[in-house]
Write an enzyme that holds these catalytic residues in place. Structure first.
Site, PDB file in Angstrom:
ATOM      1  N   PHE A 132       0.848  -1.190   0.000  1.00  0.00           N
ATOM      2  CA  PHE A 132       0.000   0.000   0.000  1.00  0.00           C
ATOM      3  C   PHE A 132       0.892   1.252   0.000  1.00  0.00           C
ATOM      4  O   PHE A 132       1.909   1.292   0.698  1.00  0.00           O
ATOM      5  CB  PHE A 132      -0.915  -0.026   1.229  1.00  0.00           C
ATOM      6  CG  PHE A 132      -1.991   1.007   1.185  1.00  0.00           C
ATOM      7  CD1 PHE A 132      -3.143   0.791   0.441  1.00  0.00           C
ATOM      8  CD2 PHE A 132      -1.846   2.211   1.863  1.00  0.00           C
ATOM      9  CE1 PHE A 132      -4.140   1.757   0.382  1.00  0.00           C
ATOM     10  CE2 PHE A 132      -2.837   3.172   1.811  1.00  0.00           C
ATOM     11  CZ  PHE A 132      -3.984   2.943   1.059  1.00  0.00           C
ATOM     12  N   ASP A 209       1.551  -4.957   8.574  1.00  0.00           N
ATOM     13  CA  ASP A 209       0.392  -4.087   8.370  1.00  0.00           C
ATOM     14  C   ASP A 209      -0.830  -5.009   8.309  1.00  0.00           C
ATOM     15  O   ASP A 209      -0.934  -5.863   7.415  1.00  0.00           O
ATOM     16  CB  ASP A 209       0.573  -3.298   7.063  1.00  0.00           C
ATOM     17  CG  ASP A 209      -0.603  -2.364   6.756  1.00  0.00           C
ATOM     18  OD1 ASP A 209      -1.730  -2.670   7.183  1.00  0.00           O
ATOM     19  OD2 ASP A 209      -0.395  -1.363   6.050  1.00  0.00           O
ATOM     20  N   TYR A 234     -11.302   0.845  10.578  1.00  0.00           N
ATOM     21  CA  TYR A 234     -12.509   1.238   9.827  1.00  0.00           C
ATOM     22  C   TYR A 234     -12.904   0.229   8.747  1.00  0.00           C
ATOM     23  O   TYR A 234     -13.893   0.414   8.077  1.00  0.00           O
ATOM     24  CB  TYR A 234     -12.352   2.636   9.220  1.00  0.00           C
ATOM     25  CG  TYR A 234     -11.034   2.902   8.508  1.00  0.00           C
ATOM     26  CD1 TYR A 234     -10.762   2.349   7.270  1.00  0.00           C
ATOM     27  CD2 TYR A 234     -10.060   3.701   9.098  1.00  0.00           C
ATOM     28  CE1 TYR A 234      -9.546   2.583   6.641  1.00  0.00           C
ATOM     29  CE2 TYR A 234      -8.849   3.948   8.472  1.00  0.00           C
ATOM     30  CZ  TYR A 234      -8.597   3.391   7.241  1.00  0.00           C
ATOM     31  OH  TYR A 234      -7.405   3.619   6.621  1.00  0.00           O
ATOM     32  N   LYS A 235     -12.110  -0.841   8.584  1.00  0.00           N
ATOM     33  CA  LYS A 235     -12.469  -1.849   7.579  1.00  0.00           C
ATOM     34  C   LYS A 235     -13.288  -2.953   8.272  1.00  0.00           C
ATOM     35  O   LYS A 235     -14.466  -2.767   8.527  1.00  0.00           O
ATOM     36  CB  LYS A 235     -11.204  -2.398   6.915  1.00  0.00           C
ATOM     37  CG  LYS A 235     -10.382  -1.337   6.176  1.00  0.00           C
ATOM     38  CD  LYS A 235      -9.170  -1.981   5.537  1.00  0.00           C
ATOM     39  CE  LYS A 235      -8.169  -0.968   5.007  1.00  0.00           C
ATOM     40  NZ  LYS A 235      -8.651  -0.172   3.885  1.00  0.00           N
ATOM     41  N   ARG A 383     -12.444  -4.768  -6.623  1.00  0.00           N
ATOM     42  CA  ARG A 383     -12.315  -5.626  -5.442  1.00  0.00           C
ATOM     43  C   ARG A 383     -13.714  -5.910  -4.913  1.00  0.00           C
ATOM     44  O   ARG A 383     -14.501  -4.979  -4.703  1.00  0.00           O
ATOM     45  CB  ARG A 383     -11.510  -4.927  -4.345  1.00  0.00           C
ATOM     46  CG  ARG A 383     -10.068  -4.691  -4.708  1.00  0.00           C
ATOM     47  CD  ARG A 383      -9.261  -4.203  -3.518  1.00  0.00           C
ATOM     48  NE  ARG A 383      -9.836  -3.032  -2.887  1.00  0.00           N
ATOM     49  CZ  ARG A 383      -9.251  -2.344  -1.925  1.00  0.00           C
ATOM     50  NH1 ARG A 383      -8.092  -2.729  -1.451  1.00  0.00           N
ATOM     51  NH2 ARG A 383      -9.827  -1.280  -1.394  1.00  0.00           N
TER      52      ARG A 383
HETATM   53  C1  LIG Z   1      -2.765  -1.867   3.747  1.00  0.00           C
HETATM   54  C2  LIG Z   1      -3.099  -0.463   4.149  1.00  0.00           C
HETATM   55  N1  LIG Z   1      -2.241   0.237   4.913  1.00  0.00           N
HETATM   56  C3  LIG Z   1      -2.525   1.507   5.291  1.00  0.00           C
HETATM   57  C4  LIG Z   1      -3.704   2.113   4.901  1.00  0.00           C
HETATM   58  C5  LIG Z   1      -4.055   3.547   5.216  1.00  0.00           C
HETATM   59  O1  LIG Z   1      -3.745   4.013   6.394  1.00  0.00           O
HETATM   60  P1  LIG Z   1      -4.466   5.285   7.067  1.00  0.00           P
HETATM   61  O2  LIG Z   1      -5.482   4.709   7.989  1.00  0.00           O
HETATM   62  O3  LIG Z   1      -3.363   5.985   7.732  1.00  0.00           O
HETATM   63  O4  LIG Z   1      -5.117   6.091   6.000  1.00  0.00           O
HETATM   64  C6  LIG Z   1      -4.619   1.412   4.137  1.00  0.00           C
HETATM   65  C7  LIG Z   1      -5.887   2.078   3.715  1.00  0.00           C
HETATM   66  O5  LIG Z   1      -6.723   1.584   3.057  1.00  0.00           O
HETATM   67  C8  LIG Z   1      -4.311   0.102   3.737  1.00  0.00           C
HETATM   68  O6  LIG Z   1      -5.163  -0.590   2.973  1.00  0.00           O
END
Ligand SMILES: Cc1ncc(COP(=O)(O)O)c(C=O)c1O
Length: 412
Positions: A132, A209, A234-235, A383
């Protein structure tokens, strides 16, 4: 009478829904009028039905009546208590190693920067070219700040990073390996215990992550010896837009690693107001400033639901949904030239299935206005994000059939 592919797929989906042990939870989520299939729970989970009352009660009681007393009564401890709960329900992490704070990006920075400073003899960060953007950009920033060298892995785009990919770039110079557990594009599930062990084999630290796996994939951070992990809420944890992230730092590294944004909430005594900074020796050192209390409300109900369902039960339903999506893809989308961009084996997949076609940007635009909501990812991927507790099998098939109909309509 002959059965059309649509009818047999829908019948199969209805049967799976009928046997779904978690189907009662579908009603726990608020309705979205005009939406026939929400296939984007891997980007933004749905709110629980009781959120309006919970928010109103919070404003009326905790904030409106208890006023500042609520900090002492409950809010000061919330980042740690909620962290422990996420650790227990979703991460396989014992208490005292997880906090809720900031955003994913900020927490990744804090931990990456801490890992980079841990051992001056180690000068390389291992990251993945397809990760990401925020993860890659942060690593570039940390490298620029510290003079470290980035070692890039270029894995198979569908199957993701393997242990061998990681081993190929490891050395005694590696400070940190930083990867995603589930690939945000393909949904490929990385071998967390295998890769963590490989990193440890050369004495490096390992950070995961967990944005696309927390709340949908069982994991054992403690047992697998993971050093640090960060994920969003939030997911699959349904914390709402902009809800804070969580970070895990294994107990043995607390008080040893120092994160760089050393605000007052990370100090040994928050209210000492002393002349100089003395870091807290426990997980609180990962905090920086006042936590976003209102944004921590929504995820609490979702954690209860996951606990009731068990994370293994959530994973079983997730695999059932993604298997059905792949079956529907085979039957109605593959014949139209759509590519499958996710692993076929459910054991190697997270909670979403990605498909590709040059017309998908336009298809997605059409579907959103028709109340079918998948997720578009540049350059030509859709997706299908199937959040297990809020998504039915019928909804999944409805979504795939709608993609087919939009492609066949010919007037994109
Ligand atoms: C794998 C991954 N890492 C990081 C993030 C984003 O991080 P943040 O919450 O700081 O916007 C996302 C956002 O969709 C993501 O899918």
């Amino acid at each position: 009478m002959t059965t059309t592919p649509d009818a047999s797929l829908l019948e199969h989906a209805r049967a799976l829904d009928g046997n779904d042990p978690l189907r009662a939870h579908l009603d726990a989520f608020s309705e979205a009028p005009g939406v026939d299939a929400y296939l984007d729970g891997n980007s933004l989970g749905r709110p629980l039905r009781d959120m309006p009352e919970k928010l109103a009660a919070f404003v009326r009681d905790d904030w409106g009546t208890r006023l500042i007393r609520s900090w002492d009564e409950q809010w000061m401890a919330l980042p740690m208590e909620l962290g422990d709960r996420i650790g227990h329900v979703a991460l396989g992490a014992a208490a005292g190693q997880t906090v809720v704070a900031d955003s994913t990006s900020v927490l990744i920075y804090k931990l990456m920067r801490a890992a980079a400073a841990a051992d001056p003899a180690r000068t390389e960060l291992v990251i993945e070219a397809g990760n990401f953007p925020t993860d890659r950009f942060l690593a570039e920033g940390v490298a620029a700040e510290t003079g470290m060298t980035l070692r890039w892995i270029e894995p198979d785009p569908v199957h993701g990073v393997s242990v061998a990919d990681v081993e190929a770039v490891l050395s005694e110079r590696t400070a940190l390996v930083s990867l995603s557990h589930v690939d945000y594009r393909s949904g490929a599930l990385a071998d967390m215990p295998g890769i963590t062990a490989a990193a440890h084999g050369v004495g490096a630290l390992m950070m995961w992550d967990l944005c696309h796996s927390a709340g949908v994939i069982p994991m054992q951070l403690d047992e697998w010896g993971v050093d640090m992990a960060v994920g969003c809420t939030y997911k699959y944890l349904n914390g709402g837009p902009g809800s804070p992230a969580f970070a895990y730092l294994r107990r043995g590294l607390q008080g040893v690693l120092r994160q760089p944004i050393q605000g007052w909430w990370s100090a040994a005594d928050i209210f000492a107001m002393g002349p100089e900074y003395v870091p807290s020796g426990d997980i609180r050192q990962l905090l920086s400033g006042t936590p976003p209390v209102i944004s921590m409300l929504a995820m609490q109900g979702m954690l209860d639901l996951i606990e009731q369902s068990t994370i293994a039960g959530v994973r079983a339903k997730s695999q059932s949904l993604t298997d059905l999506a792949v079956r529907a893809y085979d039957e109605v989308l593959a014949p139209l030239g759509v590519r499958l961009l996710s692993p076929r084996d459910a054991e190697q997949r997270g909670g979403h299935v990605t498909i590709g076609h040059p017309d998908f940007r336009e298809v997605t635009r059409r579907l959103w206005s028709d109340g079918i909501i998948p997720d578009f990812r540049f350059p030509d991927g859709i997706r299908l994000g199937l959040s297990p507790l809020s998504t039915s099998h019928v909804e999944t098939v409805t979504g795939v059939l709608a993609v087919r109909d939009a492609l066949e309509s010919g007037d994109l």
